[in-house]
Scaffold this active site. Structure first.
Site, PDB file in Angstrom:
ATOM      1  N   GLU A  85       5.089  21.523  -8.742  1.00 42.04           N
ATOM      2  CA  GLU A  85       5.201  20.095  -8.418  1.00 42.04           C
ATOM      3  C   GLU A  85       5.742  19.346  -9.626  1.00 42.04           C
ATOM      4  O   GLU A  85       5.349  19.684 -10.756  1.00 42.04           O
ATOM      5  CB  GLU A  85       3.836  19.541  -8.012  1.00 42.04           C
ATOM      6  CG  GLU A  85       3.307  20.208  -6.743  1.00 42.04           C
ATOM      7  CD  GLU A  85       1.900  19.751  -6.344  1.00 42.04           C
ATOM      8  OE1 GLU A  85       1.364  18.819  -6.975  1.00 42.04           O
ATOM      9  OE2 GLU A  85       1.347  20.343  -5.417  1.00 42.04           O
TER      10      GLU A  85
ATOM     11  N   HIS B  98       2.052  15.271  -2.788  1.00 45.52           N
ATOM     12  CA  HIS B  98       0.670  15.363  -3.287  1.00 45.52           C
ATOM     13  C   HIS B  98      -0.034  14.001  -3.206  1.00 45.52           C
ATOM     14  O   HIS B  98      -0.467  13.450  -4.223  1.00 45.52           O
ATOM     15  CB  HIS B  98       0.660  15.912  -4.728  1.00 45.52           C
ATOM     16  CG  HIS B  98      -0.668  16.529  -5.087  1.00 45.52           C
ATOM     17  ND1 HIS B  98      -0.795  17.658  -5.845  1.00 45.52           N
ATOM     18  CD2 HIS B  98      -1.947  16.171  -4.778  1.00 45.52           C
ATOM     19  CE1 HIS B  98      -2.068  17.965  -6.010  1.00 45.52           C
ATOM     20  NE2 HIS B  98      -2.786  17.073  -5.355  1.00 45.52           N
TER      21      HIS B  98
ATOM     22  N   ARG C  54      -4.177  23.399  -2.653  1.00 50.09           N
ATOM     23  CA  ARG C  54      -3.298  23.581  -3.804  1.00 50.09           C
ATOM     24  C   ARG C  54      -2.181  24.543  -3.390  1.00 50.09           C
ATOM     25  O   ARG C  54      -2.424  25.504  -2.645  1.00 50.09           O
ATOM     26  CB  ARG C  54      -4.054  24.185  -5.000  1.00 50.09           C
ATOM     27  CG  ARG C  54      -4.986  23.233  -5.717  1.00 50.09           C
ATOM     28  CD  ARG C  54      -4.220  22.155  -6.499  1.00 50.09           C
ATOM     29  NE  ARG C  54      -5.117  21.299  -7.272  1.00 50.09           N
ATOM     30  CZ  ARG C  54      -5.599  20.120  -6.856  1.00 50.09           C
ATOM     31  NH1 ARG C  54      -5.266  19.643  -5.681  1.00 50.09           N
ATOM     32  NH2 ARG C  54      -6.401  19.415  -7.644  1.00 50.09           N
TER      33      ARG C  54
HETATM   34  P1  NAP Z   1     -15.579  21.663  -2.035  1.00 49.58           P
HETATM   35  O1  NAP Z   1     -16.538  20.711  -1.419  1.00 49.58           O
HETATM   36  O2  NAP Z   1     -16.013  22.441  -3.223  1.00 49.58           O
HETATM   37  O3  NAP Z   1     -15.086  22.651  -0.876  1.00 49.58           O
HETATM   38  C1  NAP Z   1     -14.355  23.785  -1.093  1.00 49.58           C
HETATM   39  C2  NAP Z   1     -14.805  24.833  -0.104  1.00 49.58           C
HETATM   40  O4  NAP Z   1     -13.955  25.974  -0.275  1.00 49.58           O
HETATM   41  C3  NAP Z   1     -16.233  25.291  -0.325  1.00 49.58           C
HETATM   42  O5  NAP Z   1     -16.968  25.029   0.823  1.00 49.58           O
HETATM   43  C4  NAP Z   1     -16.111  26.793  -0.594  1.00 49.58           C
HETATM   44  O6  NAP Z   1     -17.000  27.560   0.169  1.00 49.58           O
HETATM   45  C5  NAP Z   1     -14.738  27.121  -0.095  1.00 49.58           C
HETATM   46  N1  NAP Z   1     -14.210  28.258  -0.830  1.00 49.58           N
HETATM   47  C6  NAP Z   1     -14.091  28.416  -2.163  1.00 49.58           C
HETATM   48  N2  NAP Z   1     -13.566  29.619  -2.456  1.00 49.58           N
HETATM   49  C7  NAP Z   1     -13.355  30.231  -1.278  1.00 49.58           C
HETATM   50  C8  NAP Z   1     -12.856  31.493  -0.910  1.00 49.58           C
HETATM   51  N3  NAP Z   1     -12.475  32.388  -1.817  1.00 49.58           N
HETATM   52  N4  NAP Z   1     -12.787  31.788   0.414  1.00 49.58           N
HETATM   53  C9  NAP Z   1     -13.194  30.924   1.347  1.00 49.58           C
HETATM   54  N5  NAP Z   1     -13.678  29.702   1.063  1.00 49.58           N
HETATM   55  C10 NAP Z   1     -13.761  29.365  -0.234  1.00 49.58           C
HETATM   56  O7  NAP Z   1     -14.252  20.909  -2.468  1.00 49.58           O
HETATM   57  P2  NAP Z   1     -13.535  19.662  -1.766  1.00 49.58           P
HETATM   58  O8  NAP Z   1     -14.012  18.416  -2.389  1.00 49.58           O
HETATM   59  O9  NAP Z   1     -13.622  19.810  -0.291  1.00 49.58           O
HETATM   60  O10 NAP Z   1     -12.031  19.914  -2.288  1.00 49.58           O
HETATM   61  C11 NAP Z   1     -11.359  21.121  -1.962  1.00 49.58           C
HETATM   62  C12 NAP Z   1     -10.051  21.217  -2.704  1.00 49.58           C
HETATM   63  O11 NAP Z   1      -9.108  20.319  -2.128  1.00 49.58           O
HETATM   64  C13 NAP Z   1     -10.077  20.826  -4.189  1.00 49.58           C
HETATM   65  O12 NAP Z   1     -10.521  21.872  -5.009  1.00 49.58           O
HETATM   66  C14 NAP Z   1      -8.632  20.452  -4.466  1.00 49.58           C
HETATM   67  O13 NAP Z   1      -7.929  21.578  -4.944  1.00 49.58           O
HETATM   68  C15 NAP Z   1      -8.098  20.068  -3.094  1.00 49.58           C
HETATM   69  N6  NAP Z   1      -7.769  18.627  -3.025  1.00 49.58           N
HETATM   70  C16 NAP Z   1      -6.469  18.266  -2.841  1.00 49.58           C
HETATM   71  C17 NAP Z   1      -6.131  16.942  -2.780  1.00 49.58           C
HETATM   72  C18 NAP Z   1      -4.713  16.520  -2.537  1.00 49.58           C
HETATM   73  O14 NAP Z   1      -4.289  15.508  -3.094  1.00 49.58           O
HETATM   74  N7  NAP Z   1      -3.958  17.219  -1.716  1.00 49.58           N
HETATM   75  C19 NAP Z   1      -7.112  15.947  -2.905  1.00 49.58           C
HETATM   76  C20 NAP Z   1      -8.419  16.356  -3.095  1.00 49.58           C
HETATM   77  C21 NAP Z   1      -8.742  17.689  -3.152  1.00 49.58           C
HETATM   78  P3  NAP Z   1     -18.581  27.713  -0.086  1.00 49.58           P
HETATM   79  O15 NAP Z   1     -19.151  26.350   0.121  1.00 49.58           O
HETATM   80  O16 NAP Z   1     -18.997  28.655   0.940  1.00 49.58           O
HETATM   81  O17 NAP Z   1     -18.722  28.194  -1.501  1.00 49.58           O
END
Ligand code: NAP
Length: 325
Positions: free
Chosen positions: A266, A285, A237
């Protein structure tokens, strides 16, 4: 009596038919000022909402006293006040997993495009300016064998690590809230503190959610830790990064390049300095934006919403406390 559902994202005919079989559906197909006025008018009757890319704050949701469930067509839930929803016992669901691989593909597209200057040099060809063989001034930098640094080792981070490790022979280092022994074993990955990762990685990739703790996580101090050869990739994000600090770092050669799919605001303002920097590849995005994945996300959201409105726990429930209550 059928439940009332307000859609603020268009569905395919198949999914629309499925939803309409079980609910009265009002479609708001654009989120311009007219669409928002129609949304406000529909909220007082709504039991369920389904959509994405709209900040649903208390000001809007207070208009919906009968709301039971929101199905977000996204994995990120930064557009919602989760405490407020939980207090009102409104079930919030999202669409994880189905978009993981596609978003990781986008991340790798940005890694390759920035390292090999694909967009910049393709524009030279398109402009008819390819008049002689390229020389060092146009050379890029290798991807294979370089160190891949992943900040946020969740689903998408892991899918990126898989591509880097198996596809490009990249050593993988990562930073996350908690260590991930299974990931370390599978991809020979190593945990690093954030400062150490920033210093060591050739590619610094953000794959964490936007939360109170991650907003502005990468600012001037963090860019100063990266090196002049570092390539910065953001597919999480925009607000996780201090955009002004990133622009300075790109302008001053503090880092080599950036591949960005997300921005503080955005759509990106056409006046943004980012658009005048040759070492930036910016995409609108598109992390999950393929036909197959967007349909899978919409299907997942419809399943979640119908489950919630039918009194069942949605598969991808975000605010578990609301269910327990
Ligand atoms: P996820 O499986 O929940 O992974 C997020 C990871 O970030 C988790 O492993 C978490 O660590 C870590 N995290 C959270 N807070 C943190 C912090 N303060 N410091 C360090 N690490 C931290 O989520 P995901 O499915 O991979 O998606 C991640 C993000 O990608 C979404 O929330 C979304 O904002 C973004 N996204 C963007 C697009 C796009 O179109 N560009 C598409 C999809 C997703 P722990 O496991 O250790 O808690």
């Amino acid at each position: 009596m059928k439940k009332q559902v307000v859609l603020y994202k268009k569905l395919s005919p198949t999914l629309m038919a499925r939803l309409q079989a079980q609910a009265e559906v009002t479609l708001i197909d654009t989120l311009d000022s007219e669409g928002l006025a129609r949304l406000r008018a529909a909220l007082p009757r709504a039991h369920g909402l389904l959509g994405a890319s709209l900040k649903l704050d208390a000001g809007l949701l207070d208009l919906a006293p009968d709301l039971q469930a929101i199905a977000s067509v996204s994995v990120g839930v930064d557009n919602y006040d989760i405490d407020y929803l939980t207090e009102r016992r409104i079930l919030l669901s999202n669409t994880p997993d189905v978009l993981t691989e596609t978003t990781a593909d986008t991340g790798f597209a940005l890694i390759l495009a920035t390292a090999r200057r694909v967009v910049e040099l393709a524009n030279v060809v398109r402009a008819g300016e390819w008049t002689r063989n390229v020389g060092p001034a146009q050379f890029g930098t290798d991807v294979h064998g370089k160190t891949l640094g992943i900040i946020g080792m969740g689903r998408i981070g892991e899918a990126l690590a898989q591509r880097g490790h198996f596809g490009f022979g990249m050593p993988v280092i990562y930073h996350s809230q908690t260590p991930k022994p299974a990931v370390e074993q599978r991809f020979d990955a190593q945990y690093r503190s954030l400062p150490h990762l920033l210093q060591e990685a050739d590619f610094v990739c953000l794959t964490l959610p936007l939360t109170a703790a991650t907003e502005g996580l990468i600012g001037a101090r963090e860019f100063a830790l990266m090196g002049p050869e570092t390539i910065f990739i953001n597919i999480s994000r925009g607000k996780v990064v201090d955009e002004a600090a990133m622009i300075e770092a790109l302008r001053d050669g503090q880092i080599r390049a950036a591949g960005l799919d997300v921005f503080e605001r955005e759509p990106l303002n056409p006046d943004s300095p980012l658009l005048r920097l040759n070492n930036v590849v910016a995409t609108p995005h598109i992390g999950s934006a393929t036909h197959e994945t967007r349909e899978a996300m919409a299907r997942c959201a419809v399943d979640n919403l119908l489950a919630a409105l039918g009194g069942e726990r949605p598969k991808n429930l975000v605010n578990v406390q609301a269910w327990k209550a």
